[in-house]
Design a protein around this motif. Structure first.
Motif, mmCIF file in Angstrom:
data_model
loop_
_atom_site.group_PDB
_atom_site.id
_atom_site.type_symbol
_atom_site.label_atom_id
_atom_site.label_comp_id
_atom_site.label_asym_id
_atom_site.label_seq_id
_atom_site.Cartn_x
_atom_site.Cartn_y
_atom_site.Cartn_z
ATOM 1 N N LYS A 116 0.807 -1.214 0.000
ATOM 2 C CA LYS A 116 0.000 0.000 0.000
ATOM 3 C C LYS A 116 0.843 1.267 0.000
ATOM 4 O O LYS A 116 0.440 2.286 -0.526
ATOM 5 C CB LYS A 116 -0.920 0.017 1.232
ATOM 6 N N LEU A 117 2.006 1.224 0.628
ATOM 7 C CA LEU A 117 2.734 2.459 0.870
ATOM 8 C C LEU A 117 4.033 2.563 0.082
ATOM 9 O O LEU A 117 4.781 1.608 -0.034
ATOM 10 C CB LEU A 117 3.050 2.586 2.366
ATOM 11 N N ASP A 118 4.262 3.786 -0.417
ATOM 12 C CA ASP A 118 5.479 4.097 -1.134
ATOM 13 C C ASP A 118 6.409 4.815 -0.159
ATOM 14 O O ASP A 118 5.982 5.719 0.554
ATOM 15 C CB ASP A 118 5.109 5.013 -2.306
ATOM 16 N N ALA A 119 7.674 4.399 -0.125
ATOM 17 C CA ALA A 119 8.616 4.990 0.832
ATOM 18 C C ALA A 119 8.783 6.492 0.632
ATOM 19 O O ALA A 119 9.189 7.202 1.536
ATOM 20 C CB ALA A 119 9.972 4.298 0.725
ATOM 21 N N ASP A 120 8.454 6.989 -0.571
ATOM 22 C CA ASP A 120 8.596 8.417 -0.846
ATOM 23 C C ASP A 120 7.349 9.229 -0.510
ATOM 24 O O ASP A 120 7.358 10.455 -0.595
ATOM 25 C CB ASP A 120 8.938 8.638 -2.328
#
Lengths: 258, 344
Positions: free
Chosen positions: A140-144
């Motif tokens: 679900k999540l993008d590190a940026d």
């Protein structure tokens, strides 16, 4: 026998004439989830702030893995392997997930430049992605992505994974399920169980007794700056714990009412 | 879901302190620096069409002589605002620093180099006092630096008895360093432009790529979180107050050398002009989100507006109305962009 990770002995702390912490002692073992309960003003916050280095204690001793330590700053607590996740204050919303995960411990090139050293952006990103994948939220999540774009539960997950990433021995969770939805709350509780499985010790501060029975091994109840009870979850029940928190014998009241 | 991803991508580049990676054209175009940049271009085109002299070498040279002086202060202010504080005393420091330098040279016979150094040390002291009071005593930077504005401006007026001083005008190393000029074709530029470019590059590096920049953004975004991670928030803020004051003093010296006069009332109102440049560029007044590129665009924009409005013949007394309206429009635009990009 599980090894002792953290031991507090006779901690005392006063603010002016208020004795916030009178004589608190407790022990935390490896891979154990201990719930710290108590009403508002019972001294829970003072206790965890003392352990996490927000302010020094007046008297008493702290032992980490059997060794006596003094904790004078949040930095020292972190270096000893004590990570604290505060209610809403753990992340900087305007920073990306990756930058939050490594805040204060940024990977850099040219280390001799001190605070002017350039961030190792590739390493930062890769490590963040790897971490998100390991804790199972990479899909679900993008590190940026900026933390401000995340939901409360996602933010809590990021804060918890950050604590796990630095292989903290002790993770202190201060009201981790406050303001969270049902599903997000379950996510956080699942995290707590995973932390235990991974060998971390968890000190969980909460007002929700149901959560305690779901994840904790042991319960410690505080009232007016003192630890008034300590029970294993298996040996107690909801009503007893509630009576301990308020100081009134609720089970007796209930019986009378019936 | 698609929308969610979009929103996150936009979020990732809405500030320079984010991951700093543009992921697509849509996200780049919605960043505050970019919208400011587009509006700057539009303004330049409008002014150029309205008055043929706007883009003449003489007019551009004039704008470029003035721009670095406010721009240099704006760089420090951007970093300070990103950390969640601001400084209202910069305009007064802009006046006091060169005044002290010239008094030392003219009345005490001090060498110009030593006098300049003393002036900069004074700026460091002013910034340190601001920073220590704000962080250690816990008074808001608005009140502390407002008081400092009065003290510093008052000091400048008192020690000069209100009269401007003739500035150092003998050619030499320091004049060349601070206010030398050179020609490129029909354009005449001052060395202050190099100062501005050099300091801008440094500021971009610090805010976007250095460890310190990560700390500055984190402190402004959530001070408690930063402190809990072991970031020395107070020390960082104190150094940023010192930097801002130092840059204000340097800008004042550059200005005084360029016009050969050190006036105790120089830089009046600059604090607000500089803050306007910074926020128009997309830096958040509340901290956490700062952009140096935006500040450069903001500085160019405010100078172009001030210059262009006069050229196109808006009556002098009405011109602040236009400046105010344009700034307000920019801020509304940023607010709308921000609203779309985040979830609270």
């Amino acid at each position: 026998m599980m090894q002792e990770v953290l031991r507090l002995q006779n901690l005392q702390k006063s603010f002016g004439s208020v004795r916030a912490l009178k004589n608190a002692s407790l022990t935390l073992k490896e891979g154990e989830v201990v719930a710290l309960l108590g009403d508002n003003g019972a001294g829970k916050s003072t206790l965890i702030k003392a352990i996490s280095g927000v302010f020094p204690i007046d008297r008493g001793d702290i032992y980490v893995r059997g060794e006596k330590v003094s904790i004078r700053s949040t930095r020292e607590a972190m270096d000893l392997g004590i990570e604290t996740i505060h209610q809403d204050t753990s992340l900087a919303p305007d920073l990306s997930i990756a930058r939050n995960l490594f805040l204060g411990r940024e990977p850099v090139n040219l280390k001799w430049l001190g605070v002017f050293a350039p961030l190792d952006l590739a390493k930062l990103r890769d490590a963040a992605s790897a971490l998100l994948k390991r804790v199972g939220i990479s899909k679900k999540l993008d590190a940026d992505a900026l933390v401000s774009t995340l939901s409360g539960g996602e933010r809590q997950s990021i804060a918890i994974s950050r604590a796990m990433q630095f292989a903290a021995k002790v993770i202190i969770l201060d009201e981790p399920t406050n303001n969270l939805g049902v599903e997000e709350t379950h996510g956080v509780l699942r995290f707590v169980k995973e932390m235990r499985a991974a060998g971390h010790s968890v000190l969980l501060i909460t007002h929700n007794i149901h959560h305690v029975f779901e994840v904790a091994d042991r319960i410690i109840v505080m009232r007016r700056g003192e630890i008034v009870a300590e029970q294993t979850v298996a040996d107690t029940d909801l009503l007893t714990v509630e009576s301990l928190i308020t100081g009134a014998d609720l089970s007796a009241l209930m019986k009378r009412a019936q | 879901m698609v929308q969610q991803v979009m929103v996150q991508q936009v979020g990732a580049v809405t500030s320079e302190d984010g991951a700093g990676r543009a992921k697509g054209r849509s996200s780049l175009m919605r960043s505050p620096q970019f919208s400011s940049f587009v509006i700057l271009i539009v303004l330049l085109v409008v002014f150029a069409l309205a008055d043929g002299n706007f883009l003449s070498p003489l007019n551009i040279s004039n704008m470029m002589a003035f721009l670095p002086e406010l721009g240099i202060i704006a760089l420090g202010m951007t970093l300070l605002l990103t950390a969640g504080e601001f400084d209202l005393s910069v305009g007064a420091v802009f006046a006091l620093a060169p005044v002290v330098v010239m008094l030392l040279v003219q009345n005490a016979g001090v060498d110009i180099g030593v006098a300049l150094l003393a002036g900069l040390l004074l700026c460091i002291a002013i910034g340190a006092i601001n920073g220590v009071i704000v962080t250690k005593i816990g008074i808001s930077s608005f009140l502390v630096t407002l008081s400092m504005l009065l003290i510093v401006r008052g000091a400048a007026l008192y020690i000069t008895q209100g009269f401007p001083l003739k500035s150092w005008d003998q050619p030499g190393f320091f004049v060349t360093l601070l206010a030398g000029s050179f020609n490129i074709g029909a354009f005449r530029f001052y060395t202050s432009l190099w100062w501005f470019i050099g300091l801008s590059l440094l500021a971009v590096y610090v805010l976007r790529y250095a460890k310190l920049g990560n700390w500055i953004s984190a402190i402004g975004s959530n001070r408690n979180a930063a402190v809990a991670r072991g970031v020395p928030a107070d020390a960082v803020k104190i150094w940023l107050f010192i930097l801002t004051s130092l840059l204000a003093g340097l800008a004042g010296m550059i200005s005084a050398f360029r016009i050969s006069a050190a006036s105790p009332v120089a830089g009046t109102g600059y604090e607000l002009e500089v803050i306007a440049m910074v926020v128009v560029g997309g830096t958040a007044l509340t901290g956490g989100r700062g952009t140096i590129l935006g500040t450069i665009v903001g500085a160019l924009m405010l100078r172009a507006i001030r210059n262009g409005i006069v050229l196109v013949g808006v009556p002098g007394l009405a011109y602040n109305i236009f400046v105010g309206v344009i700034i307000l429009a920019m801020l509304i635009l940023h607010a709308l962009l921000q609203k779309n990009a985040t979830r609270s």
